[in-house]
Design an enzyme around this catalytic site. Structure first.
Site, PDB file in Angstrom:
ATOM      1  N   ARG A  17       0.913  -1.222   0.141  1.00  0.00           N
ATOM      2  CA  ARG A  17       0.009   0.023   0.168  1.00  0.00           C
ATOM      3  C   ARG A  17       0.828   1.237  -0.071  1.00  0.00           C
ATOM      4  O   ARG A  17       0.990   1.948  -0.968  1.00  0.00           O
ATOM      5  CB  ARG A  17      -1.036  -0.005   1.266  1.00  0.00           C
ATOM      6  CG  ARG A  17      -1.902   0.942   1.240  1.00  0.00           C
ATOM      7  CD  ARG A  17      -1.594   2.606   1.426  1.00  0.00           C
ATOM      8  NE  ARG A  17      -1.162   2.728   2.618  1.00  0.00           N
ATOM      9  CZ  ARG A  17      -0.639   3.832   3.068  1.00  0.00           C
ATOM     10  NH1 ARG A  17      -0.624   5.096   2.426  1.00  0.00           N
ATOM     11  NH2 ARG A  17      -0.192   4.033   4.249  1.00  0.00           N
ATOM     12  N   ASP A  18       1.513   1.499   1.128  1.00  0.00           N
ATOM     13  CA  ASP A  18       2.318   2.632   1.260  1.00  0.00           C
ATOM     14  C   ASP A  18       3.305   2.736   0.232  1.00  0.00           C
ATOM     15  O   ASP A  18       3.788   3.893  -0.556  1.00  0.00           O
ATOM     16  CB  ASP A  18       2.932   2.669   2.723  1.00  0.00           C
ATOM     17  CG  ASP A  18       3.400   4.051   3.159  1.00  0.00           C
ATOM     18  OD1 ASP A  18       3.705   4.915   2.230  1.00  0.00           O
ATOM     19  OD2 ASP A  18       3.568   4.175   4.124  1.00  0.00           O
ATOM     20  N   HIS A 211       4.995   3.817  13.539  1.00  0.00           N
ATOM     21  CA  HIS A 211       5.250   3.552  11.871  1.00  0.00           C
ATOM     22  C   HIS A 211       6.418   4.769  11.714  1.00  0.00           C
ATOM     23  O   HIS A 211       6.165   6.026  11.685  1.00  0.00           O
ATOM     24  CB  HIS A 211       3.929   4.394  11.112  1.00  0.00           C
ATOM     25  CG  HIS A 211       3.958   4.287   9.868  1.00  0.00           C
ATOM     26  ND1 HIS A 211       3.671   3.704   8.890  1.00  0.00           N
ATOM     27  CD2 HIS A 211       4.669   5.416   8.747  1.00  0.00           C
ATOM     28  CE1 HIS A 211       3.897   3.916   7.587  1.00  0.00           C
ATOM     29  NE2 HIS A 211       4.502   4.902   7.460  1.00  0.00           N
ATOM     30  N   HIS A 213       9.758   6.506   9.547  1.00  0.00           N
ATOM     31  CA  HIS A 213      10.433   6.575   8.358  1.00  0.00           C
ATOM     32  C   HIS A 213      12.090   6.904   8.458  1.00  0.00           C
ATOM     33  O   HIS A 213      12.597   7.008   9.877  1.00  0.00           O
ATOM     34  CB  HIS A 213      10.124   7.898   7.816  1.00  0.00           C
ATOM     35  CG  HIS A 213       8.500   7.704   7.045  1.00  0.00           C
ATOM     36  ND1 HIS A 213       8.160   8.074   5.933  1.00  0.00           N
ATOM     37  CD2 HIS A 213       7.600   6.865   7.438  1.00  0.00           C
ATOM     38  CE1 HIS A 213       7.185   7.870   5.503  1.00  0.00           C
ATOM     39  NE2 HIS A 213       6.517   7.080   6.446  1.00  0.00           N
ATOM     40  N   CYS A 244      10.754   8.429  -1.683  1.00  0.00           N
ATOM     41  CA  CYS A 244      12.462   8.324  -1.666  1.00  0.00           C
ATOM     42  C   CYS A 244      12.523   9.620  -2.190  1.00  0.00           C
ATOM     43  O   CYS A 244      13.032   9.931  -3.317  1.00  0.00           O
ATOM     44  CB  CYS A 244      13.290   7.423  -2.315  1.00  0.00           C
ATOM     45  SG  CYS A 244      12.364   6.692  -3.898  1.00  0.00           S
ATOM     46  N   ASN A 253      10.134   4.964   4.155  1.00  0.00           N
ATOM     47  CA  ASN A 253       9.804   3.887   5.043  1.00  0.00           C
ATOM     48  C   ASN A 253      11.030   3.379   5.630  1.00  0.00           C
ATOM     49  O   ASN A 253      11.964   2.997   4.810  1.00  0.00           O
ATOM     50  CB  ASN A 253       8.868   2.916   4.523  1.00  0.00           C
ATOM     51  CG  ASN A 253       7.289   3.606   4.618  1.00  0.00           C
ATOM     52  OD1 ASN A 253       6.762   3.994   5.124  1.00  0.00           O
ATOM     53  ND2 ASN A 253       6.814   3.524   3.166  1.00  0.00           N
TER      54      ASN A 253
END
Lengths: 314, 314
Positions: A17-18, A211, A213, A244, A253
């Site tokens: 998804r992400d 979550h 990064h 990115c 991520n």
């Protein structure tokens, strides 16, 4: 007699998804399903497989219902979908998703830019979705992901009191859990420890995932700090797929391969077979030819004499 | 009245030695000195500027004495040199180095491959060097860097008892401190915390620096774990220079810019001005045109609203 738990931490893979939502190419449905199958084969227990948004906004996610239908056939794996609103939530529930996650931003500016709703309006979305869930799909789990929880590229600092209050408001409105997202890669380990400690103190078992990064290289250090604060669910993306925005190596991520390696090396079981996880990169690469894949473990390989705890202690 | 300490952690920049030694190009003496000047200008308090080894083995380091002579003119900065043996130590001391560091490997196979001496023979080198130091340069500080302390690419696991015993033997032989190096990038945060806790329990104030690598992405997480175990000196390399044996992004040394950012973001003062540290990359790049420079902070930039503690609290 009870069986031992299969893992000590839950790695929630968000790449399908992400990750796929952030790249310009669109992976075919067949390739998405093959990648998800490879992830499941490696032992991943939870996967965010799609986003139920307008296909005009995100054509990469137009097949979300098909992908969910395929993925939920794997027994014992939690299949998640991101939804921005009630309409998306209904579609996700009707497609059979086990868990839905809403991005609820603690930064009003970011919230409006991202979902065209204020934080307070998003709390009302949570309430409406929870009511619908109770009516049509009572088994579905609802997660609020509090985004920009550690800072915002638009407004800068985000008051910690507001983050915690918003997380609590989502739970009060019917979310099963609220997690915290470092959407902008601005978190540091001291802040992560402080905020997750507060979140757990406030919400108890309804405190959700970290979550993180890796925008500024602190992704794994922040996951370590979150673990030390009691967090046991971590979002990450295979090959660091997903945003990115900068130079090569500067992924968005946290890279699943590196995160799983860190935990397994520490003796913290993820339930994931690292060799098979590395093999799943091939399925990703096959569906996105030419896309840059990140991660430090994959080129370096496992250290000589490495003992993976998930597949040796059991 | 006593002045407040200028930093909470000491960042020991190893790029001009560890970094330059690992790349195939040779930086000119003028460029090395300009880079060191730029690092000093950013507030770096300790720099490893060269290696006193045979110029046949490492032509990049042939000008070590000249570089030391230049660097020691900066007041208040500790100038270090690596030496593999008594001969190198004598040359470093005569050149005016404030501190010398010996690589003492806990893996016999690695020790022989690296310096053609067993670990026990290296302890005797420490003893001879300490005696010479007492005679010709009593102010010079001697550090033993226990390499392969967290694993070895040749022998795999390295027994922790042997690591601690070797670190203690070096101090008993006259080293002022023994630090631990993750030469091969095999360390994990649990192991780092365990070993540094043992080292500090065994050696007290003679427990030295953490020298971490980022080979598998765990560099900053390992530094965080070392900090939590009480370590206050950290080796790192500007732009991650020093051994990038794998794919792009897979650097060897921890990147100074990212490490300083982590600590400053946590409110732990490094005494370093991040903007000036980023500017020092230009001096490095000027002396090594075309060389890959690593780091996540440099392309991403400081977060909006970021407060650097070294240059705001004072």
């Amino acid at each position: 007699m009870s069986l031992p738990p299969r893992f000590d931490v839950l790695i929630s893979e968000v790449g399908p998804r992400d990750g796929l939502q952030s790249v310009s190419a669109t992976m075919s449905t067949v390739h998405k399903c093959a990648w998800i199958d490879a992830l499941v084969d490696s032992g991943v227990q939870e996967i965010e497989v799609g986003s139920f948004v307008s296909p005009k906004l995100l054509p990469q996610m137009a097949d979300a219902a098909q992908v969910v239908s395929h993925a939920v056939a794997h027994p014992g794996v939690t299949i998640m979908a991101l939804v921005p609103n009630l309409k998306g939530a209904e579609a996700a529930m009707r497609a059979g998703a086990h868990k839905i996650t809403l991005p609820v931003s603690a930064s009003p500016a970011h919230s409006i830019a991202n979902v065209r709703q204020t934080p307070a309006q998003m709390v009302e979305q949570v309430r409406a979705i929870a009511a619908l869930r109770d009516e049509i799909a009572p088994g579905v789990h609802i997660e609020a992901g509090i985004s920009t929880a550690f800072g915002c590229t638009l407004q800068g600092l985000v008051p910690e009191d507001e983050v915690i209050a918003l997380a609590a408001a989502c739970v009060a409105a019917g979310a099963d859990e609220s997690g915290l997202s470092d959407t902008t890669g601005m978190a540091n380990p001291a802040q992560v420890r402080r905020l997750f400690t507060r979140l757990r103190s406030e919400l108890g078992e309804r405190a959700g995932a970290a979550h993180m990064h890796n925008t500024r290289g602190l992704g794994l250090a922040n996951c370590l700090a979150a673990y030390e604060a009691g967090v046991r669910t971590f979002d990450s993306s295979q090959a660091g797929l997903g945003g990115c925005p900068y130079a090569p190596g500067a992924s968005g991520n946290v890279v699943t391969e590196d995160l799983v390696f860190m935990f397994e090396a520490m003796g913290i079981r993820t339930g994931i077979d690292i060799e098979r996880l590395l093999a799943a990169r091939n399925a990703l690469a096959a569906g996105l030819p030419g896309e840059a894949l990140y991660g430090m473990l994959p080129p370096a390989g496992l250290p000589k004499g490495f003992v993976a705890h998930s597949y040796s202690a059991d």
